[in-house]
Structure formats: structure tokens, C-alpha cells
Motif scaffolding. Sequence first.
Motif, mmCIF file in Angstrom:
data_model
loop_
_atom_site.group_PDB
_atom_site.id
_atom_site.type_symbol
_atom_site.label_atom_id
_atom_site.label_comp_id
_atom_site.label_asym_id
_atom_site.label_seq_id
_atom_site.Cartn_x
_atom_site.Cartn_y
_atom_site.Cartn_z
ATOM 1 N N ASP B 96 0.787 -1.228 0.000
ATOM 2 C CA ASP B 96 0.000 0.000 0.000
ATOM 3 C C ASP B 96 0.822 1.282 0.000
ATOM 4 O O ASP B 96 0.458 2.261 -0.639
ATOM 5 C CB ASP B 96 -0.910 0.030 1.245
ATOM 6 N N VAL B 97 1.928 1.293 0.745
ATOM 7 C CA VAL B 97 2.641 2.556 0.928
ATOM 8 C C VAL B 97 3.612 2.842 -0.209
ATOM 9 O O VAL B 97 4.209 3.907 -0.248
ATOM 10 C CB VAL B 97 3.411 2.584 2.266
ATOM 11 N N LEU B 98 3.755 1.894 -1.128
ATOM 12 C CA LEU B 98 4.657 2.142 -2.256
ATOM 13 C C LEU B 98 3.867 2.677 -3.450
ATOM 14 O O LEU B 98 2.650 2.546 -3.518
ATOM 15 C CB LEU B 98 5.368 0.841 -2.645
ATOM 16 N N THR B 99 4.599 3.256 -4.402
ATOM 17 C CA THR B 99 3.936 3.764 -5.605
ATOM 18 C C THR B 99 3.703 2.615 -6.576
ATOM 19 O O THR B 99 4.198 1.502 -6.385
ATOM 20 C CB THR B 99 4.814 4.808 -6.311
ATOM 21 N N ALA B 100 2.935 2.915 -7.612
ATOM 22 C CA ALA B 100 2.656 1.918 -8.633
ATOM 23 C C ALA B 100 3.960 1.367 -9.206
ATOM 24 O O ALA B 100 4.165 0.150 -9.296
ATOM 25 C CB ALA B 100 1.802 2.530 -9.732
ATOM 26 N N ALA B 101 4.864 2.279 -9.583
ATOM 27 C CA ALA B 101 6.114 1.852 -10.204
ATOM 28 C C ALA B 101 6.925 0.979 -9.248
ATOM 29 O O ALA B 101 7.458 -0.065 -9.630
ATOM 30 C CB ALA B 101 6.934 3.067 -10.627
ATOM 31 N N GLU B 102 6.987 1.392 -7.995
ATOM 32 C CA GLU B 102 7.766 0.610 -7.028
ATOM 33 C C GLU B 102 7.186 -0.786 -6.858
ATOM 34 O O GLU B 102 7.909 -1.772 -6.777
ATOM 35 C CB GLU B 102 7.797 1.344 -5.675
ATOM 36 N N LYS B 117 12.920 5.615 -12.375
ATOM 37 C CA LYS B 117 12.550 6.494 -13.481
ATOM 38 C C LYS B 117 12.442 5.710 -14.791
ATOM 39 O O LYS B 117 11.462 5.834 -15.521
ATOM 40 C CB LYS B 117 13.594 7.614 -13.606
ATOM 41 N N ALA B 118 13.444 4.876 -15.030
ATOM 42 C CA ALA B 118 13.405 4.064 -16.243
ATOM 43 C C ALA B 118 12.190 3.149 -16.214
ATOM 44 O O ALA B 118 11.506 2.955 -17.229
ATOM 45 C CB ALA B 118 14.690 3.246 -16.351
ATOM 46 N N ALA B 119 11.927 2.595 -15.046
ATOM 47 C CA ALA B 119 10.772 1.718 -14.918
ATOM 48 C C ALA B 119 9.496 2.475 -15.230
ATOM 49 O O ALA B 119 8.626 1.998 -15.965
ATOM 50 C CB ALA B 119 10.719 1.133 -13.506
ATOM 51 N N ALA B 120 9.401 3.698 -14.675
ATOM 52 C CA ALA B 120 8.201 4.499 -14.897
ATOM 53 C C ALA B 120 7.995 4.763 -16.381
ATOM 54 O O ALA B 120 6.866 4.736 -16.881
ATOM 55 C CB ALA B 120 8.314 5.815 -14.130
#
Lengths: 370, 513
Positions: B96-102, B117-120
Motif C-alpha cells: 500500500d505505501v509504495l507507488t505503482a512503479a515501485e 525512473k526508467a521503470a516508470a
Amino acid sequence: MNNSLSKVPLFHITRRKELPWYRAWLIRVIAVIMGLILCGIITMFLVKINPLDVYKTMLSGAFGTSRRIWVTAQNMAILLGISLALAPAFKMRFWNLGGDGQTLMGVLGATTPMILLGGKVPNIILILIMLVCAVVAGAIWALIPAAFKARWNTNETLFTLMMNYVAIQLVSFFVVVWENPKGASKIGIINQDTMAGWLPQIGNNQYLLNILIVLVLTVAIYIYMRYTKHGYEISVVGESEPTARYVGIKVKRVILRTMLLSGAICGLVGFLLVSGTSHTMTTTIVNGRGFTGVMVAWLAKFNPIFMILTSLLLVFLSRGASEISTIYGLNDSFGSILAGILLFFIIGCEFFLNYQIALKKTRKEVKIDA
Amino acid sequence: MDHKSPILELQHITKRFGDKVVANDDVSLNVYKGEILALLGENGSGKTTLMNMLSGIYFPDEGEIYVNGNLVSIRDPKDAFNLGIGMIHQHFKLVDVLTAAENIILGLKEKGGLNVKAAAERITEICQKYGFEVDPYQKIYEMSVSQKQTVEIVKVLYRGADLLILDEPTAVLTPQETDKLFAVLRNMKADGKSIIIITHKLHEVLDISDRVAILRKGKYICDYETKNVTAQELTDAMVGHAVTLNIDRPEPVDPKERIRIKDLTIRSIDGVVRLNHVSFTACSGEILGIAGIAGNGQKELLEAIAGLQPVETGSIAYVNDDGSEEELIGKDPLEIAEMGVSLSFVPEDRLGMGLVGSMDLSENMMLRSFRQGKGIFTDRKSPHKLAERVVEELEVNTPSVETPVRKLSGGNVQKVLVGREISSAPTVLLTAYAVRGLDINSSYTIYDLINRQKKAGVAVIYVGEDLDVLLELSDKILVLCGGEVSGIIDGRTATKNEVGLMMTKIGGGEADE
């Protein structure tokens, strides 16, 4: 093909359906036998003594003479008593690790009037006062963590555990206050001449009354947990608090009530230790049985009748172990190692009661089957 | 659709649990490149077990799996990923506490350091390709259910899956969100991905899939080209005999106001408003359906009426036959019962709240009645009789009344719970997701039981998620949106689209798109 074959997991574990009782007991017996065999092997290699002799010594240590049988039974009664106190709390999923402290407070509660009122009131009144004080002291010691749990949802495991140390310090303080003779740092046998506050003997058997009291208690707790409304509430709260609230059970009240009972029984056992057994107070009088009792209760799945068996087993192991150490001049640890191994097998076999292991068929066999 | 090469072949897959339970029995099934296969079957027909073997959670006892023509062995989820198989579970597995990308790159062992960033960028690329809307930097806890599901799907695609398995993906979505999901699935199909979708909803099967495979009792029954099959045929194949798919809706007889709720406001412990000035009336002899996206205050509403949920403001009045009212707020379930209000509640969490899983049927019957009788002892005979009666009347499939309820299947668990709740002849019946996870037969048994209560003059409040059922069953439908009443409409004239819009926007109104 060969490559993928080697990748197949060797075995997998599946849950068992309910076992018939005789198969369950067969598994337990096999576990004990395997434990005994492993103990035997270790004995032969480590200390080079015939394992059969060791087992014989263990048996004779626990049951060799009628005096030993009485001591074993007495130890069993005390351990069983504490386990009976813990069982309702644990059934409610309230991890009461404060059995030691609650019993010790019972000891203090019984000792105080015994010393202060000894010889000043009739013996029967003194014993009743001791009993009430012990029960109340044990109950208070259990109620404090229960109240915090009910009110602020504190962690009862740590709380009850810490209360043990407070109890030890309290007892240790009063041992110094009442030390006898002065400077001995211990109390010694209280009222040795008058036997005031000593629980009466039945016939020549010093411990019989203790044992009978605990037996009555066992039956009472069995009925309480199994057939009463309180017992039912304890099970529901233990299994699921939301369900308990859903049917209108007042969870806080059940927690307080059950811990009151748990502590009161611990207090009663403390009274039996002082009035019926040792007639003195030390900081080590409970001897960790508040923790051993947890094991007794768990092993018997909180069924008081089975707890008779499991408490006998644990007392037997510990008395047998100390007998081995004495007879063969080994240090204390060896007996404990054997007891530990046996317990490991007995507890470990619970896994096989609930799960089974299926070995993987190789693909070849599958083909033949198909 | 040309079925050239199977991307996945299952051959003679068998999976047993213990000695007696055969979850999958000699199942053989192919999935082709660029197709959407719907896997259809009642509960306990082995759909999820089969898919779990593909995603590496279980290992088959017998049989072979071929991916792109090669015999493979899938021992754990990592193997599945390496083979390009990705599963989107019913319950999301996100932090829950992480972002979508993470979340998406979590657990991946890529060369070099952590490069969010690359992942995003890659995530955005994937999203554009298939038409997803994901903000890679948004935290999961800020997302709606449908956004979380999107993250799960992107996660699987990011790892290079060619075969996606979706386990009941639409159970938590509104009709509009479902349409969006299906559009994305069609894009993926066009890109050559293969998709297996597990669902209970027949109209969705007909809508999205190219082919339907049917499992019954662990066995593979048959498959159909979707364009050549009807809902009725699918149901019959799934159940094994002909079933009628209509739900009765008898006219309410002499409806009287029973529960009157005014300005009910509820806050959760952390101060979030769960219900905001909710007012409505439920009448005897009527079914009031409550629609809304899961988590929009349905649970709090029912629990407040049942006396389990603290309320901030407002009133919940129980109206007696003579018109006198009694306030229910501030009373616990026991006090409500002692007032003589016979209120039954079938909660969402059956084994966690309605029943005790480790207790047997008759002990579970006791939950409501154990206080009866004088003295300290419980009466065990009447609950035992009640249990036997429920087993007989509701055709509960159980070895005995001494069986712990958690060993029963979902449908039978629900029958036990509903059976107990209606045995007390209630005047109000609250049900939350009464047929969730139940197969068709059990679902219709439950609808029938609810309708019988309605005919007996009970005020029924039915919280549901399947709009088709809500529209067929309810006399009135109350739509909740963000804890507010979005509208109350007549169940006989409402349309699915109308309800769907009201679920996402107060009052419904014009669609945004």
C-alpha cells in the motif's frame, strides 16, 4: 526429459482429513518409540551406558518407591493446577505467561497471614484466611494485565511476563522482612512447632489432600469449559472476537472474568504450595511451572482430562532426568537432553496428525499407471 | 480466428488434496496465441486450482504442461514468470505505501541499480500501448480498486507475460470499469497476448471471450466457440442439468415502514467519513437492494443497524407494527434483541464474523441461542435439533452436524449461516454479499430463501455486488457512492446503466465519457 524429471519436487505436504482416534494414537506411540530409540543411540555414543538401564533408572526415579510415587503425584498436582489455571486464558487466546507470577503472589498471599496471624486465630480460620488472601492476590495479579488489555488493548504477553518479575521482587523483599533466623536471607519452615496454617494430612499421606483438591478442580474446569455458558463464551472469544461481538458477547467482560478465574486458580495453587507442601516461601518456589504449565495445556489442547496425562509426562521426564544425573554421576544437562528429545518427538508428531507427506511419483510411474 | 499454435497445452492434469479430494481430474486444455479463453465452472469445480498450477502455486500430481510446445515444470511463481505466464489474483498483492512503479519492479532482479525512473517510462509505454491509465508515481493506498487492478495487470505485462490469467477480475468493478477493462483486454489480444479469464458472470463471458472452456467437479467438460453458444447452454453445461435463470420477484404484500434511518453519519476510527447523512426507509415485505462499489459504506451501514458500529450522528429507528418507534443507536446486539427486536444479520465475513470455523454446525447454531435457559449450563439439545433441521431443509451437504463448518464448501457454509439467521423468525434481515463466491445452485437457493422471508413480511436489506441480480431481486434499490445516498430507485424500472452511473457519481447524471 531427464532434466525436467529432476525438477519435480520430491514430496509435497497436504492437510489430512480427520483421523480416527486409534490412528492418531498410533502415530503418537510411534513418535514416542522413535524418540526413545534416538535417546538410546545418543546415550550409547555420548556416555556409553546401556540405554535400557537409563530408561529403567528414569522409571525408578519417578515411580521406584511409594515415596517417589507420592512426590511425583504431588509435583504433578501442582503443575496440573497451574495448567488448569492457564487453560481457560489460552483457550480465549489470551497468552497468559504470568502463571509464575500469579502463583507466586498466591504464595505471598498465603504466607502473610500464616506468619502474622499464626497462633493468634484458630487454625481452621487461619487456613481459610490464607486461602482467601492467596486467591485474591493471584487474581489481582492476573486482573491488572487483563484490565489493560480490555481497556487499551495492550499486549498481554509482555505484560504478564513482566508481572512475573515484579512478583519475584515483592516476594524477595518480604523474604528479607520475615527472614528467620535473622541474617539467613530465608524464611525457613513457618510455624514448625505449632503447624499453624498447615493443611491437615489425610492419614499418613502428606500430599493426598493437595492431590484430591487438584483432581476436583480438574473436573470442575472440565465442566466449566465444556458445558457452561461462560465456557462457550470463552471459546467464541478465542476463535473470533468479531463473531463474539456479533452475537452480543461482551468481549471485555469475558476477558476480565476469565483472567480473574485464571489468576484465582494460580493463587489457589500458591496456597497449596505454602500450606500443603513446603510451609515456607522462597522466590523459586514455583520453579518455572507457570511456563511448563503452558506446555501441559497446549499439548492437551486445553482439555483438562488430557492435561492429567501431559502433566504426568512432563513431571516424569523431569524427575527421570534428575535421577539419571544422580545415579550415573552425569551433569544435569544430560537428563534434560533426553527429556528434550522425547518432547520434541511428542510435539513434533502433532504435525503428522494434521498433515501428510506424499512422495512424488516419478513421471515413469505415472505413465505405467495411465 | 485461426488457431495455429497453442501457446499452452495442459495434458491429463490431475491434482489431489489428501486422499479423497480430487480438485482436477485428468484435465486437458489448450490455449492459443491471441485468444481470450473464459474458464467457466461452479465453485469447487477446480478453476482456481488449475490456474494456480500454471502460476506455480501448486504442482500437479500427474500430467504435463507444455509452453510453446516444450514440456515444462513450473515449481514456483518465478518459473511461471520466466515462461511468460502471469496471474492476476482476486486479492491484490500490492504494498500500500509504495507507488505503482515501485510495486511493479518489486522483487525484480534487473541489472544495475534501482532505477524507478526508467521503470516508470517503461510503464507509461506499456500503458499507452494497451490503453491503461496508470500514474507510476501514485501510491497504492490512494488508488481505487480498479486502479489497483490495473497496476496488477501492468505488473504482469512489465515482466513480459504473454499469457495472462485473471481470476474473477470484474467482481470488484462497476459496469463502466468493466467495459474499460475489457477494452484493454481486447487491445492485448490484438497484440498477440493470450488471456484466460475466470468469471461467474455469463454475460461477460459472452461479451469478452473467443472460446469458453467448462469445468465441472474438477473435470474438463467441453469447450465452445463463444459466438455459437448461449447463456442457457453454458449454464446447463456448467451445472450438468438444466437450470432456470430467472429470479422471482413477488409483489410486496402490505408493506409497512420497519427501519427508518435519518441523517446517519459514521466515521471510521481514523476519522474518515464512511457514511455521510444517509437517510432511507426499509419496509416490511420488501427487499431493499443496496448497490455500490465495494467499500462505499455498505459494511458500516449494516453493522450500524445491527448494533456493531459506533455512529457519529443520526438515528436508526425500528418501527413497530403499531407505529411506535425504538432507537437502535447506542445499543449492542444483545440489547437490541432484549428490546424484542428480532433482527438477523448475514455478514459479509461468514467465517470471521457470522460463524466460528472450528466449531461444528450445532455449536454454531448455539451462537444465537446459548444464553437461553436458566442456570449456568448451556442447552445443547435444541441447537443440535436446529442444526439437523437446517441441514435437512436447506440441503446442506455435510458429513454430519458434528463437522466443523470451515470444512464445508462456501455454499454450505452460507446455508448454515442463513439457516440460523432466519430460524429466529426475524422481522428485519440484513444480508451482505449473500451469494459471493457461491455457485449457481446455491445462489438460487439463497435468493429463494430471501424471497420467502420477504413473503413472510420481513424487511430485507440486501447488499449485493451483481447488478443483474440486484435488478431482478430488489423492490427498491439504494445506490451508495462515497458514503452518500446517490439515489433510491424502483427495482422494477431501473436499468443497469442508470445504477452503474449512480455508483460512480452522486445522482448519476450524464456519463463523463
